[in-house]
Write an enzyme that holds these catalytic residues in place. Structure first.
Site, PDB file in Angstrom:
ATOM      1  CE  LYS A  66      -4.150   1.822   0.356  1.00 15.35           C
ATOM      2  NZ  LYS A  66      -3.765   2.868  -0.614  1.00 15.35           N
ATOM      3  CE  LYS A 102       4.539   7.770  -0.882  1.00 14.43           C
ATOM      4  NZ  LYS A 102       3.531   7.939   0.177  1.00 14.43           N
ATOM      5  CG  ASN A 216      -5.598  16.788   2.167  1.00 14.39           C
ATOM      6  OD1 ASN A 216      -5.301  15.926   2.988  1.00 14.39           O
ATOM      7  ND2 ASN A 216      -6.833  16.961   1.750  1.00 14.39           N
TER       8      ASN A 216
END
Length: 417
Positions: A66, A102, A216
């Site tokens: 992930k 990644k 963000n």
């Protein structure tokens, strides 16, 4: 020290504390797979342009790999390797069933049109589609990418494998994205900070915060900290920095930043030198932008009591132990909540999104946020337990926790020395 050297150094220190077998240690450090692909696309003017794309899949002992995909002109193998390794330990600290990966493309997304970005994303997906998957490797947005990028990856991947919403997270809600995902990393920063302060008999209310970065993560952290009663007194982004000792009006700053593409010119405070932001007087410092911003050159001048690492690798460990940044800060009594715990809210809610996609049952935002609080609070408690067991600081507590969980899974699956 570059990101890969720093991350590997932390891993090796954790491995030493855990007394890992040397062969197992070496096995855990080496990536499972490194992918490098050429992505050639027609530009809007008819010319051809080529870009290099990367995907590093570090470890899958605990589940599918992930990690985000970033579009940035400085993307390189060392950076991607470091971030993939960090994701392995981060998902283990959060105790979600993932490994680490990644990816990225070396490009300047601001110089590409929407149609060029779409073509680049689709070509990259075509090159790696057989190496990612719902139970193999699940990408997500990162620097320079967003929910639209994930929608393009989902669509292109689905052409080869059938409709597969769980192949990426951070998607638009209309395509199976999770409610609460946009705010997840910033909300996780809030929950982790609450857990740390509670250890010292404090709460968010009344604490003075300084935040570096208003993207963000930084903007959501600022909004949520303010809602919880904290006072954000200074913020910076790439356009400048602003300070108000009485507390910035974060709602107005969000509007100003959206309208002006940055916080520069905001009249709700005094403009200050962005380079001085990290050394402003405050209770809690939240670096939420770039890596390596806290180093031996400015560590002595930092006045915060707590540092919450919302960015990846914001505190640079020097190669020379005598001038070790963390040593300088530790001697000053500064407590650092490390990145692999503090900013794990994003990947945790990505896990929730993946679960919802697999189940075909969507959660309301209240459930997402409640589950996130549970995971972040529990992870902090697990890290503290490792700190007590190994007589170490929070960073090594987090690394020993993550490395130990991955090592145990590796051995249980049948690794042989």
């Amino acid at each position: 020290m570059n990101a890969l050297a720093a991350t590997s150094r932390n891993f090796k220190q954790a491995a030493k504390l855990l007394a890992l077998d040397s062969k197992l240690e070496k096995s855990l450090l080496i990536p499972f797979r490194e992918i490098k692909v050429e992505c050639t696309i027609p530009k809007d003017d008819g010319t051809l342009a080529s870009y290099v794309g990367f995907r590093v899949q570090h470890d899958n002992a605990r589940g599918p790999m992930k990690g985000g995909i970033r579009y940035h002109h400085e993307v390189d193998p060392d950076e991607v390797n470091a971030l993939a390794q960090l994701m392995t330990w981060k998902t283990a600290v959060a105790n979600i069933p993932y490994g680490g990966a990644k990816g990225g493309i070396g490009c300047s997304p601001g110089e590409l049109s929407i149609s060029e970005l779409e073509r680049l994303t689709r070509v990259f997906t075509q090159k790696i589609h057989d190496l990612i998957g719902i139970h193999t490797d699940v990408p997500a947005p990162d620097m320079g990418t967003n929910s639209q990028t994930m929608a393009w990856i989902l669509d292109e991947y689905s052409k080869f494998h059938g409709y597969s919403p769980a192949v990426v997270t951070g998607k638009p809600v209309d395509l199976g994205g999770s409610l609460g995902r946009d705010a997840a990393t910033g909300r996780g920063v809030l929950f982790a900070t609450e857990a740390l302060l509670a250890e010292h008999g404090k709460g968010i209310a009344g604490q003075r915060f300084v935040i570096q970065g208003f993207g963000n993560v930084g903007s959501w952290a600022a909004q949520l900290i303010t809602e919880a009663g904290g006072k954000v007194i200074a913020i910076s982004d790439v356009t400048g920095a602003v300070k108000n000792v009485n507390g910035l009006d974060i709602a107005q700053l969000v509007k100003h930043s959206a309208q002006n593409r940055g916080i520069k010119g905001f009249n709700g405070g005094d403009a200050i030198d962005p380079n001085s932001l990290l050394t402003e007087e405050c209770d809690v410092l939240v670096p939420a932008a770039l890596g390596g911003v806290i180093n031996k050159d400015n560590a002595n001048d930092i006045k915060a009591k707590y540092i919450i690492e919302a960015a990846n690798h914001p505190t640079d460990p020097e190669a020379d132990e005598a001038s070790h940044t963390w040593t300088i800060l530790s001697k000053k009594g500064v407590l650092i909540l490390p990145d692999i715990l503090a900013n794990s809210g994003g990947v945790t809610v990505s896990y929730f999104e993946w679960v919802q996609n697999i189940q075909g049952f969507m959660w309301d935002e209240e459930k997402v946020n409640a589950e996130l609080r549970t995971y972040m609070t529990r992870a902090f408690g697990d890290v503290k337990q490792m700190c007590r067991s190994h007589n170490c600081d929070l960073r090594m507590g987090a690394f020993t926790l993550g490395v130990n969980r991955v090592a145990r899974a590796t051995v249980l699956r049948g690794w042989e020395a």
